[in-house]
Scaffold this motif. Structure first.
Motif, PDB file in Angstrom:
ATOM      1  N   SER A 176      53.954 -96.936  -1.280  1.00 15.90           N
ATOM      2  CA  SER A 176      55.382 -96.717  -1.506  1.00 15.90           C
ATOM      3  C   SER A 176      55.645 -95.349  -2.138  1.00 15.90           C
ATOM      4  CB  SER A 176      55.957 -97.831  -2.388  1.00 15.90           C
ATOM      5  OG  SER A 176      55.247 -97.940  -3.604  1.00 15.90           O
ATOM      6  N   THR A 177      54.767 -94.916  -3.056  1.00 15.37           N
ATOM      7  CA  THR A 177      54.913 -93.576  -3.636  1.00 15.37           C
ATOM      8  C   THR A 177      54.719 -92.504  -2.569  1.00 15.37           C
ATOM      9  OG1 THR A 177      54.088 -94.375  -5.766  1.00 15.37           O
ATOM     10  CG2 THR A 177      54.062 -91.998  -5.417  1.00 15.37           C
ATOM     11  N   PHE A 178      53.707 -92.662  -1.741  1.00 16.01           N
ATOM     12  CA  PHE A 178      53.429 -91.731  -0.655  1.00 16.01           C
ATOM     13  C   PHE A 178      54.625 -91.657   0.309  1.00 16.01           C
ATOM     14  CE2 PHE A 178      51.748 -91.104   3.705  1.00 16.01           C
ATOM     15  CZ  PHE A 178      51.186 -89.848   3.560  1.00 16.01           C
ATOM     16  N   ALA A 179      55.261 -92.827   0.561  1.00 19.43           N
ATOM     17  CA  ALA A 179      56.349 -92.880   1.541  1.00 19.43           C
ATOM     18  C   ALA A 179      57.571 -92.086   1.110  1.00 19.43           C
ATOM     19  CB  ALA A 179      56.738 -94.336   1.801  1.00 19.43           C
ATOM     20  N   ILE A 180      57.773 -91.921  -0.208  1.00 19.03           N
ATOM     21  CA  ILE A 180      58.931 -91.140  -0.673  1.00 19.03           C
ATOM     22  C   ILE A 180      58.890 -89.729  -0.101  1.00 19.03           C
ATOM     23  CG2 ILE A 180      60.047 -90.126  -2.714  1.00 19.03           C
ATOM     24  CD1 ILE A 180      59.154 -92.585  -4.289  1.00 19.03           C
ATOM     25  N   GLY A 181      57.695 -89.162  -0.033  1.00 15.78           N
ATOM     26  CA  GLY A 181      57.551 -87.808   0.502  1.00 15.78           C
ATOM     27  C   GLY A 181      57.832 -87.703   1.985  1.00 15.78           C
ATOM     28  N   LEU A 182      57.871 -88.848   2.690  1.00 21.06           N
ATOM     29  CA  LEU A 182      58.095 -88.838   4.148  1.00 21.06           C
ATOM     30  C   LEU A 182      59.564 -88.995   4.529  1.00 21.06           C
ATOM     31  CD1 LEU A 182      55.148 -91.181   5.276  1.00 21.06           C
ATOM     32  CD2 LEU A 182      55.184 -88.675   5.310  1.00 21.06           C
ATOM     33  N   ILE A 183      60.417 -89.390   3.599  1.00 24.55           N
ATOM     34  CA  ILE A 183      61.817 -89.698   3.930  1.00 24.55           C
ATOM     35  C   ILE A 183      62.592 -88.411   4.248  1.00 24.55           C
ATOM     36  CG2 ILE A 183      63.963 -90.733   3.101  1.00 24.55           C
ATOM     37  CD1 ILE A 183      62.274 -92.457   1.225  1.00 24.55           C
ATOM     38  N   PRO A 184      63.248 -88.342   5.411  1.00 25.44           N
ATOM     39  CA  PRO A 184      64.070 -87.164   5.742  1.00 25.44           C
ATOM     40  C   PRO A 184      65.252 -87.023   4.786  1.00 25.44           C
ATOM     41  CG  PRO A 184      63.594 -88.496   7.697  1.00 25.44           C
ATOM     42  CD  PRO A 184      63.185 -89.319   6.509  1.00 25.44           C
ATOM     43  N   SER A 185      65.848 -85.851   4.756  1.00 23.10           N
ATOM     44  CA  SER A 185      66.969 -85.581   3.861  1.00 23.10           C
ATOM     45  C   SER A 185      68.266 -86.176   4.403  1.00 23.10           C
ATOM     46  CB  SER A 185      67.145 -84.075   3.689  1.00 23.10           C
ATOM     47  OG  SER A 185      67.551 -83.499   4.923  1.00 23.10           O
ATOM     48  N   PHE A 186      69.303 -86.148   3.570  1.00 27.48           N
ATOM     49  CA  PHE A 186      70.630 -86.626   3.983  1.00 27.48           C
ATOM     50  C   PHE A 186      71.158 -85.791   5.139  1.00 27.48           C
ATOM     51  CE2 PHE A 186      75.212 -86.895   3.868  1.00 27.48           C
ATOM     52  CZ  PHE A 186      75.479 -88.223   3.540  1.00 27.48           C
ATOM     53  N   ASP A 187      70.894 -84.494   5.121  1.00 26.78           N
ATOM     54  CA  ASP A 187      71.381 -83.609   6.191  1.00 26.78           C
ATOM     55  C   ASP A 187      70.751 -83.962   7.532  1.00 26.78           C
ATOM     56  OD1 ASP A 187      72.922 -82.235   4.381  1.00 26.78           O
ATOM     57  OD2 ASP A 187      71.391 -80.694   3.986  1.00 26.78           O
ATOM     58  N   THR A 188      69.584 -84.624   7.520  1.00 27.90           N
ATOM     59  CA  THR A 188      68.875 -84.961   8.764  1.00 27.90           C
ATOM     60  C   THR A 188      69.291 -86.319   9.307  1.00 27.90           C
ATOM     61  OG1 THR A 188      66.969 -83.679   8.012  1.00 27.90           O
ATOM     62  CG2 THR A 188      66.594 -85.216   9.830  1.00 27.90           C
ATOM     63  N   ILE A 189      69.308 -87.344   8.460  1.00 27.99           N
ATOM     64  CA  ILE A 189      69.581 -88.709   8.958  1.00 27.99           C
ATOM     65  C   ILE A 189      70.780 -89.358   8.269  1.00 27.99           C
ATOM     66  CG2 ILE A 189      67.197 -89.119   9.652  1.00 27.99           C
ATOM     67  CD1 ILE A 189      66.841 -90.757   7.086  1.00 27.99           C
ATOM     68  N   GLY A 190      71.523 -88.595   7.483  1.00 26.42           N
ATOM     69  CA  GLY A 190      72.741 -89.115   6.878  1.00 26.42           C
ATOM     70  C   GLY A 190      72.486 -90.176   5.819  1.00 26.42           C
ATOM     71  N   ILE A 191      73.333 -91.215   5.842  1.00 26.49           N
ATOM     72  CA  ILE A 191      73.298 -92.234   4.798  1.00 26.49           C
ATOM     73  C   ILE A 191      71.985 -92.983   4.744  1.00 26.49           C
ATOM     74  CG2 ILE A 191      74.218 -94.069   6.270  1.00 26.49           C
ATOM     75  CD1 ILE A 191      75.047 -93.428   2.540  1.00 26.49           C
TER      76      ILE A 191
END
Length: 503
Positions: free
Chosen positions: A110-125
């Motif tokens: 789960s800690t590793f996965a935080i680094g994989l999440i795209p930004s708001f500008d990429t995938i919105g909400i």
């Protein structure tokens, strides 16, 4: 009707657990590394909160961005009691080692996965939603982590060294936080603020993966704790000799735990709230407080906090070692009193914008925290017997952490709404008062066996000393009871002398 009770077999030298010192050290390493990963994430998250606010909440004002990022940190704490219930029941039923191997896998991924999440500008909400989901999974897994790790170390520790060995668990917490903060600072300096805000903030979260793999290897290689093995053997023997009705009896529920161990639960909650509010205030909230509220340059407070945390690393085992000689209660008293009396002066020093004064203020808060966390891991497992230790501690600890985990969000909101920069000091003063009340009701646990367990020693010679001390303690208790009986008999006779029909 008189109930006949079977006389218990006297405790003999062969009943005392002799702990292999090498296995104790391995247990400490495995438990502390898992705790380090948990606090590595907290350290990273606290220091990149301002960046995460921009990445996941770009349309909000800077103040709302920071509060939203800290809220994302706090909300998963609500799910920690659920993790405590699930993993606690599993830990008491299937063993500590299996559960701790599971929690470190979930925590690492789960800690590793935080680094994989795209930004708001990429995938919105979906960006903040995914961040919240990952943090919830993390909160669920952490719900079984600290309680299990503290129990694991305690059940592998000899009675006379439990304070020292338990202190290394939160040594891992501080080391993980320092590593997280230092990693963020180093990457930020190397990449520059612009690139760090664009993509560099992801790197610290990726580092959790190799750390977790090492921790998993260490935990997988360990045997179950001697205390749980002995308890399990006793249960298997009892199961063979029990009736079908006894075998179908349900395990202890939270209701029965609450009714039988109410005092222990309340003491546990008091210690955990006092300690963890201080922890989150100092390690998670203060970095944002320095940059956002006091207007210091980003590295101005970060480097000082890292230096103070390095000092805490040396103090941690020292306090654990001293608690084996002086007791645990004095440190809960001193740490709580320090929060009550010295928090206000400490925050006055933090506001001066003078580095030596800021350093002194942080040292005051850090020492208060050290006195609390230096003994917490050795106190909590000693409050409950083996059969319900994981369940009771998992529930009580995580309910308390829910309250403590709200500290960054609540404090930031109070400061923003009141514009009073001393709000964190008032918060800590209230917590210090709670700690003093808790210390008053805490029974001393130093140099005593875990509740419901046999003594544990490092050698046959020490086992003989522990057995002799135990017998002396029993003799003293019997003498005290005899004295109380004599006093009651005298009191009865005085009352009887006043009644014509009672001898």
């Amino acid at each position: 009707m008189r109930i006949l009770r079977r006389k218990r077999k006297p405790l003999e030298i062969d009943d005392i657990n002799i702990i292999d010192e090498q296995k104790s050290i391995q247990a400490i390493k495995a438990a502390a590394l898992g705790n380090a990963i948990e606090w590595f994430d907290f350290g990273v998250y606290g220091y990149v909160a301002y960046v995460l606010g921009k990445v996941f909440f770009p349309n909000a004002s800077p103040s709302v961005q920071m509060i939203a990022a800290l809220a994302t940190f706090s909300v998963p704490f609500i799910f920690r009691p659920l993790g405590g219930i699930v993993f606690g029941r599993m830990g008491d039923k299937y063993g500590r080692q299996k559960v701790l191997a599971t929690t470190i896998i979930l925590m690492t991924l789960s800690t590793f996965a935080i680094g994989l999440i795209p930004s708001f500008d990429t995938i919105g909400i979906w960006a903040p939603i995914l961040l919240l989901i990952v943090k919830i999974i993390q909160g669920f897994s952490v719900g079984g982590e600290y309680a299990g790790a503290a129990i694991f170390v305690a059940e592998y520790s000899p009675d006379r060294k439990r304070g020292f060995m338990g202190s290394w668990l939160d040594f891992g917490s501080i080391a993980g936080f320092v590593l997280g903060a230092a990693t963020v600072s180093a990457i930020s300096n190397i990449l520059g603020e612009t690139q760090f805000a664009e993509w560099g903030w992801r790197i610290p979260f990726f580092i959790a993966l190799p750390l977790g793999l090492v921790g998993l290897y260490l935990r997988h290689a360990l045997e179950e704790t001697p205390t749980y093995q002995q308890y399990n053997a006793q249960q298997n023997n009892a199961q063979k000799n029990s009736t079908p009705q006894q075998q179908s009896e349900k395990p202890n529920t939270f209701g029965t735990i609450l009714s039988k161990y109410k005092r222990s639960l309340l003491v546990c909650i008091g210690i955990v709230v006092t300690t963890n509010v201080t922890y989150y205030m100092l390690l998670t909230y203060l970095p944002s407080y320095f940059t956002h509220n006091l207007g210091y340059a980003e590295n101005h407070g970060v480097l000082i906090i890292i230096a103070v945390m390095l000092g805490m690393l040396f103090m941690q085992p020292t306090i654990g070692w001293l608690s084996d000689r002086l007791g645990r209660r004095p440190f809960i008293f001193m740490g709580s009193a320090s929060l009550l009396v010295l928090s206000y002066p400490a925050f006055l020093l933090l506001k001066t914008d003078v580095i030596p004064y800021i350093f002194l203020g942080l040292c005051i808060l850090a020492l208060s925290l050290n006195m609390l966390i230096g003994v917490m891991a050795s106190i909590l497992p000693a409050l409950f017997p083996t059969n319900i230790r994981y369940s009771a501690l998992g529930i009580a600890f995580n309910i308390s952490v829910v309250v403590a985990g709200l500290t960054p969000t609540v404090t930031a909101t109070l400061v923003e709404s009141t514009q009073n920069l001393m709000m964190p000091a008032y918060y800590l003063m209230i917590v210090g008062l709670l700690g003093l009340v808790t210390a008053y009701y805490l029974k001393e646990t130093a140099n005593k066996p875990l509740a419901g367990s046999v003594p544990m020693a490092t050698s046959p010679e020490e086992a003989e000393e522990l057995l002799e001390a135990l017998h002396d303690n029993i003799e003293q208790k019997i003498e005290d009871l005899d004295q109380q009986i004599l006093q009651l008999q005298e009191k009865r006779q005085k009352l009887a002398d006043q009644h014509p029909k009672i001898d």
